[in-house]
Design an enzyme around this catalytic site. Sequence first.
Site, PDB file in Angstrom:
ATOM      1  N   LYS A   7      14.014   5.764 -16.342  1.00  0.00           N
ATOM      2  CA  LYS A   7      13.441   5.450 -15.026  1.00  0.00           C
ATOM      3  C   LYS A   7      14.494   4.670 -14.252  1.00  0.00           C
ATOM      4  CE  LYS A   7       9.543   5.862 -12.668  1.00  0.00           C
ATOM      5  NZ  LYS A   7       8.514   6.907 -12.692  1.00  0.00           N
ATOM      6  N   ASP A  11       9.651   9.231  -7.230  1.00  0.00           N
ATOM      7  CA  ASP A  11       8.537   8.348  -7.580  1.00  0.00           C
ATOM      8  C   ASP A  11       8.143   7.680  -6.258  1.00  0.00           C
ATOM      9  OD1 ASP A  11       7.022   7.138 -10.035  1.00  0.00           O
ATOM     10  OD2 ASP A  11       7.593   5.369  -8.907  1.00  0.00           O
TER      11      ASP A  11
HETATM   12  P1  NDP Z   1       4.163   7.744  -2.925  1.00  0.00           P
HETATM   13  O1  NDP Z   1       5.251   6.877  -2.468  1.00  0.00           O
HETATM   14  O2  NDP Z   1       4.106   9.144  -2.441  1.00  0.00           O
HETATM   15  O3  NDP Z   1       2.750   7.070  -2.597  1.00  0.00           O
HETATM   16  C1  NDP Z   1       2.426   5.796  -3.082  1.00  0.00           C
HETATM   17  C2  NDP Z   1       1.065   5.400  -2.547  1.00  0.00           C
HETATM   18  O4  NDP Z   1       0.661   4.212  -3.204  1.00  0.00           O
HETATM   19  C3  NDP Z   1       1.056   5.094  -1.056  1.00  0.00           C
HETATM   20  O5  NDP Z   1      -0.201   5.407  -0.522  1.00  0.00           O
HETATM   21  C4  NDP Z   1       1.318   3.581  -1.049  1.00  0.00           C
HETATM   22  O6  NDP Z   1       0.846   2.915   0.118  1.00  0.00           O
HETATM   23  C5  NDP Z   1       0.516   3.152  -2.251  1.00  0.00           C
HETATM   24  N1  NDP Z   1       1.067   1.893  -2.777  1.00  0.00           N
HETATM   25  C6  NDP Z   1       2.326   1.679  -3.215  1.00  0.00           C
HETATM   26  N2  NDP Z   1       2.483   0.414  -3.591  1.00  0.00           N
HETATM   27  C7  NDP Z   1       1.288  -0.189  -3.399  1.00  0.00           C
HETATM   28  C8  NDP Z   1       0.803  -1.496  -3.600  1.00  0.00           C
HETATM   29  N3  NDP Z   1       1.604  -2.458  -4.090  1.00  0.00           N
HETATM   30  N4  NDP Z   1      -0.514  -1.736  -3.300  1.00  0.00           N
HETATM   31  C9  NDP Z   1      -1.312  -0.746  -2.815  1.00  0.00           C
HETATM   32  N5  NDP Z   1      -0.895   0.511  -2.589  1.00  0.00           N
HETATM   33  C10 NDP Z   1       0.376   0.780  -2.883  1.00  0.00           C
HETATM   34  O7  NDP Z   1       4.226   7.686  -4.534  1.00  0.00           O
HETATM   35  P2  NDP Z   1       3.616   8.695  -5.595  1.00  0.00           P
HETATM   36  O8  NDP Z   1       2.332   9.260  -5.099  1.00  0.00           O
HETATM   37  O9  NDP Z   1       4.695   9.613  -6.036  1.00  0.00           O
HETATM   38  O10 NDP Z   1       3.330   7.717  -6.832  1.00  0.00           O
HETATM   39  C11 NDP Z   1       2.087   7.023  -6.991  1.00  0.00           C
HETATM   40  C12 NDP Z   1       1.938   6.597  -8.439  1.00  0.00           C
HETATM   41  O11 NDP Z   1       1.973   7.753  -9.297  1.00  0.00           O
HETATM   42  C13 NDP Z   1       3.038   5.666  -8.972  1.00  0.00           C
HETATM   43  O12 NDP Z   1       2.473   4.791  -9.925  1.00  0.00           O
HETATM   44  C14 NDP Z   1       3.979   6.622  -9.672  1.00  0.00           C
HETATM   45  O13 NDP Z   1       4.766   5.969 -10.649  1.00  0.00           O
HETATM   46  C15 NDP Z   1       2.972   7.571 -10.292  1.00  0.00           C
HETATM   47  N6  NDP Z   1       3.500   8.865 -10.682  1.00  0.00           N
HETATM   48  C16 NDP Z   1       4.118   9.677  -9.764  1.00  0.00           C
HETATM   49  C17 NDP Z   1       4.608  10.903 -10.155  1.00  0.00           C
HETATM   50  C18 NDP Z   1       5.164  11.873  -9.176  1.00  0.00           C
HETATM   51  O14 NDP Z   1       5.415  13.030  -9.563  1.00  0.00           O
HETATM   52  N7  NDP Z   1       5.357  11.514  -7.920  1.00  0.00           N
HETATM   53  C19 NDP Z   1       4.560  11.354 -11.577  1.00  0.00           C
HETATM   54  C20 NDP Z   1       3.791  10.463 -12.439  1.00  0.00           C
HETATM   55  C21 NDP Z   1       3.324   9.258 -11.999  1.00  0.00           C
HETATM   56  P3  NDP Z   1       1.886   2.330   1.198  1.00  0.00           P
HETATM   57  O15 NDP Z   1       2.328   3.520   2.000  1.00  0.00           O
HETATM   58  O16 NDP Z   1       1.086   1.349   1.996  1.00  0.00           O
HETATM   59  O17 NDP Z   1       3.006   1.678   0.437  1.00  0.00           O
END
Ligand code: NDP
Length: 452
Positions: free
Chosen positions: A133, A173
């Site tokens: 990571k 991510d």
């Molecule tokens: P994105 O950046 O596309 O979206 C993240 C989302 O989570 C946004 O809506 C963001 O809101 C919100 N968010 C981030 N930080 C916080 C916080 N501290 N408190 C509240 N909301 C928060 O990321 P992904 O959708 O790709 O990833 C989301 C999760 O899924 C992560 O944990 C990631 O590690 C996991 N994941 C992702 C994979 C992938 O293929 N993308 C694979 C496996 C797991 P805001 O815009 O306000 O920051």
Amino acid sequence: MEITSSMNYKSKQDFLDNVHSKFSNEKEFLQAVEEVIGSIWDTVQQSQDYLDGNILDRIITPERVIIFRVPWLDDNGRVHVNLGYRIQFNSAIGPYKGGLRFHPKVNLGVLKFLAFEQIFKNSLTGLNLGGGKGGSDFDPKGKSDNEIMKFCQSFMTELSRHIGHNTDVPAGDIGVGGREIGFMFGQYKRIKNEFTGVLTGKKTDWGGSLIRPEATGYGTVYFVEEMLKTRNESISGKVATISGSGNVAQFACEKLIQLGAKPVTLSDSSGYIYDPEGITSEKLEFVKKLKENSSARISEYAKKYNVDFIEGKTPWEVKCDIALPCATQNELNEDDAKALTENGCFVVAEGANMPSTTEAVEHFIKEKILFGPGKAANAGGVAVSGIEMSQNSTRMHLSSEEVDNLLKGIMTRIHTTCVQYGDKGDFINYVDGANIGGFVRVADSMIDQGIV
Ligand code: NDP
């Protein structure tokens, strides 16, 4: 630093105390280690090979941690410096594989937890993928496209020394989507003068796989389908709450709609929207367009569709059958877990990594609900990244249908592994199932390869 053989640890607590004293500043990493050790301790104690090979100390120690300076110029010519990281945690079953996260809260402890989880998740997919990571404390919010490009190029200038299609293959991510992968791929190609599958999550015109953007969200819902089958239930007609509104949340929402469920919430770091009529495909298209700009807020949905926006809160107070935390780590605490089960929620699947606190997980297990931990439920993303790597190596392209079928097959197999190792008779402990199932393959491979 001398490492004691795990044979010499008096107890699980003794081992964990030692880990705590060594990594006291890395709280998310400690949380992840405690959870895994809680599941695998007995398995390790029953294997002389694991004890003799001191597998516990070896598996919690990264093979390599790279930390570097990322200097970049903003649009006004000012110089900024961020920290860049790559954790190459375990390569026993394949090249390091795991995403890059750009978020101001990124630090060593967060990335070590993510890389550690990734080892077992990647193992569960059945593919040859090691665990890694990386990322940076860079905040993409409010930056111009030009600033994002300059940051990505500077980040890749250093990272390119440490990765490669047979060594370490990063993906996206939080804060890293198709745009950032494009800028980083371009810079890698320029430096190395080679067109290889060094990153996944690429756009399809230049080597990406169909269904990769959808894979994590779709896979989470496929995993939910499998969990529901164990209780002769299906997704159709179920009310679902979702947190987040990024990549994972959007495509989990899309698949739920396709399968006849009613998703009623989405969120971001500002709060959540509650749409009691259900988020439809048309409304979801609005969210996808909105969130192309990473600074856009989900509260715009509430204004457009005249529904409630609950500022500063998470959606776990809303009554539902299924809850899918898809935003970030530790976004669902014990009180949230209690509110969910008291309101009748009986399925929780983690689209995000470690979104539930330790106490929340303990509550779900005590209540014997269907709880799918992230390393199993969200493994669809890395699984399709593995399929992207295969397509790049063979220079062949699979159709959407072919990739989707492979994804479904992998999610079903992961579920079967969880049941194999987590069946407690009257309920399935998916946490134990995923941890033990993921661990055994990696540990056996480490033993086979000697003390390296
Ligand atoms: P994105 O950046 O596309 O979206 C993240 C989302 O989570 C946004 O809506 C963001 O809101 C919100 N968010 C981030 N930080 C916080 C916080 N501290 N408190 C509240 N909301 C928060 O990321 P992904 O959708 O790709 O990833 C989301 C999760 O899924 C992560 O944990 C990631 O590690 C996991 N994941 C992702 C994979 C992938 O293929 N993308 C694979 C496996 C797991 P805001 O815009 O306000 O920051």
